[in-house]
Design a protein around this motif. Structure first.
Motif, PDB file in Angstrom:
ATOM      1  N   ILE A   1      -3.131  12.902   0.282  1.00 51.09           N
ATOM      2  CA  ILE A   1      -1.985  13.528   0.948  1.00 51.09           C
ATOM      3  C   ILE A   1      -1.230  14.489   0.039  1.00 51.09           C
ATOM      4  O   ILE A   1      -0.561  15.385   0.526  1.00 51.09           O
ATOM      5  N   LEU A   2      -1.343  14.340  -1.291  1.00 47.69           N
ATOM      6  CA  LEU A   2      -0.531  15.195  -2.163  1.00 47.69           C
ATOM      7  C   LEU A   2      -1.083  16.622  -2.313  1.00 47.69           C
ATOM      8  O   LEU A   2      -0.300  17.570  -2.306  1.00 47.69           O
TER       9      LEU A   2
ATOM     10  N   PRO B   1      -3.862   2.873  -3.158  1.00 51.19           N
ATOM     11  CA  PRO B   1      -2.807   3.879  -3.103  1.00 51.19           C
ATOM     12  C   PRO B   1      -3.166   5.178  -3.801  1.00 51.19           C
ATOM     13  O   PRO B   1      -2.753   6.247  -3.359  1.00 51.19           O
ATOM     14  N   LEU B   2      -3.950   5.106  -4.912  1.00 52.68           N
ATOM     15  CA  LEU B   2      -4.299   6.344  -5.610  1.00 52.68           C
ATOM     16  C   LEU B   2      -5.114   7.246  -4.697  1.00 52.68           C
ATOM     17  O   LEU B   2      -4.929   8.466  -4.654  1.00 52.68           O
TER      18      LEU B   2
ATOM     19  N   PRO C   1       0.120   0.088  -8.878  1.00 49.22           N
ATOM     20  CA  PRO C   1      -1.140  -0.658  -8.876  1.00 49.22           C
ATOM     21  C   PRO C   1      -2.095  -0.245  -9.994  1.00 49.22           C
ATOM     22  O   PRO C   1      -2.842  -1.087 -10.508  1.00 49.22           O
ATOM     23  N   MET C   2      -2.052   1.060 -10.395  1.00 45.18           N
ATOM     24  CA  MET C   2      -2.930   1.491 -11.495  1.00 45.18           C
ATOM     25  C   MET C   2      -2.561   0.760 -12.783  1.00 45.18           C
ATOM     26  O   MET C   2      -3.431   0.244 -13.498  1.00 45.18           O
TER      27      MET C   2
ATOM     28  N   ARG D   1      14.698  19.335   0.955  1.00 45.02           N
ATOM     29  CA  ARG D   1      14.098  19.284  -0.381  1.00 45.02           C
ATOM     30  C   ARG D   1      14.385  17.935  -1.046  1.00 45.02           C
ATOM     31  O   ARG D   1      13.499  17.324  -1.646  1.00 45.02           O
TER      32      ARG D   1
ATOM     33  N   ARG E   1      -3.546  -2.840 -12.520  1.00 43.60           N
ATOM     34  CA  ARG E   1      -4.989  -3.061 -12.665  1.00 43.60           C
ATOM     35  C   ARG E   1      -5.405  -2.939 -14.134  1.00 43.60           C
ATOM     36  O   ARG E   1      -6.241  -3.702 -14.616  1.00 43.60           O
TER      37      ARG E   1
ATOM     38  N   ALA F   1       4.160   4.406  -5.815  1.00 41.99           N
ATOM     39  CA  ALA F   1       3.305   3.435  -5.135  1.00 41.99           C
ATOM     40  C   ALA F   1       1.869   3.527  -5.636  1.00 41.99           C
ATOM     41  O   ALA F   1       1.139   2.532  -5.651  1.00 41.99           O
ATOM     42  N   ALA F   2       1.460   4.723  -6.070  1.00 45.27           N
ATOM     43  CA  ALA F   2       0.093   4.868  -6.580  1.00 45.27           C
ATOM     44  C   ALA F   2      -0.003   4.425  -8.039  1.00 45.27           C
ATOM     45  O   ALA F   2      -1.016   3.851  -8.455  1.00 45.27           O
TER      46      ALA F   2
ATOM     47  N   LEU G   1      -2.810   8.832  -2.292  1.00 43.49           N
ATOM     48  CA  LEU G   1      -2.056   9.906  -2.948  1.00 43.49           C
ATOM     49  C   LEU G   1      -2.939  11.133  -3.140  1.00 43.49           C
ATOM     50  O   LEU G   1      -2.522  12.268  -2.907  1.00 43.49           O
TER      51      LEU G   1
ATOM     52  N   VAL H   1       5.694   7.900  -2.935  1.00 40.85           N
ATOM     53  CA  VAL H   1       4.226   7.855  -2.842  1.00 40.85           C
ATOM     54  C   VAL H   1       3.612   7.763  -4.238  1.00 40.85           C
ATOM     55  O   VAL H   1       2.672   6.983  -4.463  1.00 40.85           O
ATOM     56  N   SER H   2       4.153   8.540  -5.195  1.00 40.57           N
ATOM     57  CA  SER H   2       3.509   8.545  -6.503  1.00 40.57           C
ATOM     58  C   SER H   2       3.744   7.234  -7.244  1.00 40.57           C
ATOM     59  O   SER H   2       2.836   6.721  -7.910  1.00 40.57           O
TER      60      SER H   2
END
Lengths: 309, 97
Positions: A192-193, A185-186, B84-85, B67, B88, B80-81, A189, B77-78
Motif C-alpha cells: 500500500i505504501l 504487515p510488512l 512484528p519485524m 496532511r 521476529r 505496525a510493520a 506495507l 501502518v509503518s
C-alpha cells in the motif's frame, strides 16, 4: 528560544554519544538520531530544502548504508586494537585538538559583520531562470556545475559498490536474497505504501521549482519505494548486467552534460541556458536526474551482487 | 469559538504527551523487547493520534488537516510493520526466545 537551546544541546549530546559509543551498531543508531535532530535544526533555521535532504539522505540513506557496513564488518575477525598512545603522544594529541578548536573559534569570531552573502544577487537574478525557489535556482543554474558533479559522484558510488562484487557474482542480481514472507504487515506495507510514496515523490520533484523540494529528496523517496517491496520479497532486483539498468543510472548525468555542452555551443559557456529556455531545460534535467539518482540510491542500499551458490 | 478550539488543542496535545511520556518510560524500564514494543506502539498510535487530533483545528484549512491525518495514518501502518519485524528478529529464526 528554550526549545532551540534544548535542540542544540540534544544534537551535541547525541553527537558526543555517537563518537564515544563502543559498539558500531550503537554509534550508527545514534548517528541516525543525530541526523534527524539536525534536520529539525534546519527546519528551525527555515532551511526546509536542507532539512528534507538531511532527513532523507543524511539520516535515512546514510544510516541504512552504515548499518549495512556494520553487518559486513561484524562477520569479519575483530581488528587488532591499537596500543594506547604514550604520555608524550597524549599531550601532543591534546595540543593539536586544542589548536583545531581554537582555529575554528577564531574563524567564527573573525567573520565580518554583516556576514558576506550572495543572497541579494540570487534574489536579483532569480527571475531570469523562471524558477520560484532560490535554492533550486542556485543548484540548477548559478552553481549547476556543483550539482552535475554531485550527480556524477552518485554514479561513481554505484560503480564502487559493484566493484566489491566477489568472484563469480559479476553481472548477477545484486543484494542478498530476501526471505519470502507468506503474509504479514510488512507485505501489506510494501503493497500500500509505494503508490502513495510515488505520488509524494512526484509532488516533491514538481514543487521543487517554486517551493522546498527537488530531485534528491524525490529520488530518496522513490528509492525507498523500490526497496520496500524488495525487502518484502515481492520484487527481485534486476541483474546488474541489464542494459536498461545501466542506462537508467547513467542517463541523468549524461543528459545534464549534453545540455551543458549545448549551452557551451550556443551561449558560449558550459551549462549556460539560452534565454527563456532555462526553466524547461532545468525541468528536463531534474526529471531525468531523479530517475537516475533514485535507481542509483536503491542500488547502493541493495549492495553488490552475491555469487549464486 | 476560538477559545474552545484552543482548549481542545491544549487538552488533546497534553493527553498525547502523556502517552508519549508513558511510552518512553516503558521503553526505558520494561524488561524485554516484546513489552518495550508494546509501550512504544502506544506512543506511536494513541500519542501521535491525540496530538494530530489536537492540531487539526489549527491546520489552516482542509489541505493541512488532510496532511496531518495522512502523517498519522502512515505512522500507524509503518509502525505496525516494524513492530512484528523487530519481534521476529529478537525471537530468532526458529521462534525461540
Amino acid at each position: 528560544m528554550i526549545a532551540d537551546l534544548l535542540l542544540a544541546a540534544a544534537i551535541l549530546a547525541v553527537a558526543v554519544a555517537s563518537i564515544l559509543a563502543r559498539r558500531t551498531f550503537t554509534a550508527v543508531a545514534l548517528f541516525i538520531a543525530y541526523g534527524l535532530l539536525l534536520s529539525l535544526a534546519w527546519v528551525r533555521l527555515s532551511a526546509i530544502d536542507v532539512a528534507l535532504t538531511e532527513a532523507a539522505i543524511g539520516a535515512g540513506l546514510s544510516g541504512v548504508l552504515l548499518l549495512g557496513a556494520v553487518r559486513r564488518l561484524a562477520s569479519r575477525a575483530e581488528a587488532p586494537a591499537n596500543p594506547p598512545p604514550g604520555a608524550a603522544m597524549t599531550v601532543l594529541i591534546g595540543i593539536a585538538c586544542a589548536c583545531v578548536a581554537a582555529a575554528l573559534g577564531a574563524v567564527i569570531l573573525l567573520l565580518p559583520e554583516p556576514a558576506p552573502s550572495l543572497a541579494p544577487q540570487v534574489a536579483a537574478n532569480l527571475p531570469t531562470t523562471g524558477l520560484g525557489n532560490p535554492v533550486t535556482g542556485v543548484l540548477m543554474s548559478f552553481r549547476a556545475l556543483d550539482t552535475l558533479l554531485e550527480s556524477a559522484v552518485v554514479l561513481l558510488a554505484v560503480i564502487c559498490v559493484w566493484s566489491l562484487t566477489p568472484d563469480g557474482g559479476w553481472g548477477g542480481a545484486p543484494g542478498a536474497a530476501q526471505p519470502i514472507l507468506g503474509d504479514g504487515p510488512l507485505l501489506l506495507l510494501a503493497r500500500i505504501l509505494p503508490p502513495l510514496g510515488i505520488v509524494v515523490a512526484v509532488h516533491i520533484l514538481w514543487v521543487g521549482k517554486d517551493a522546498p523540494g527537488g530531485k534528491f529528496q524525490a529520488a530518496a523517496i522513490l528509492a525507498a519505494m523500490w526497496l520496500l517491496p524488495w525487502m518484502a520479497g515481492l520484487v527481485a532486483p534486476p541483474r546488474i548486467a541489464a542494459r536498461w539498468l545501466r542506462l537508467t543510472v547513467a542517463v541523468g548525468p549524461v543528459v545534464f552534460i549534453a545540455i551543458g555542452l549545448a549551452g557551451a555551443v550556443t551561449e558560449g559557456a558550459f551549462l549556460a541556458y539560452p534565454p527563456g529556455w532555462a526553466m524547461p531545460l532545468i525541468l528536463v534535467i531534474e526529471i531525468v536526474l531523479t530517475a537516475s539518482i533514485a535507481v542509483a540510491l536503491a542500488l547502493l542500499v541493495i549492495g553488490p551482487p552475491v555469487p549464486e551458490p | 469559538m476560538s477559545l474552545l478550539a484552543d482548549v481542545f488543542t491544549i487538552v488533546a496535545v497534553l493527553a498525547g504527551l502523556v502517552f508519549f511520556i508513558a511510552g518512553t518510560a516503558g521503553l526505558l524500564r520494561f524488561p524485554d523487547t516484546a513489552s518495550r514494543l508494546h509501550a512504544l506502539t502506544k506512543a506511536d498510535h494513541l500519542g501521535l493520534g491525540l496530538i494530530v487530533l489536537g492540531l487539526l483545528p489549527r491546520a489552516g484549512g482542509m489541505g493541512g488537516a488532510l496532511r496531518l491525518l495522512a502523517i498519522w495514518g502512515l505512522v500507524l501502518v509503518s509502525s505496525a510493520a516494524v513492530g512484528p519485524m523487530v519481534a521476529r528478529l529478537t525471537r530468532g529464526p526458529e521462534g525461540r526466545e
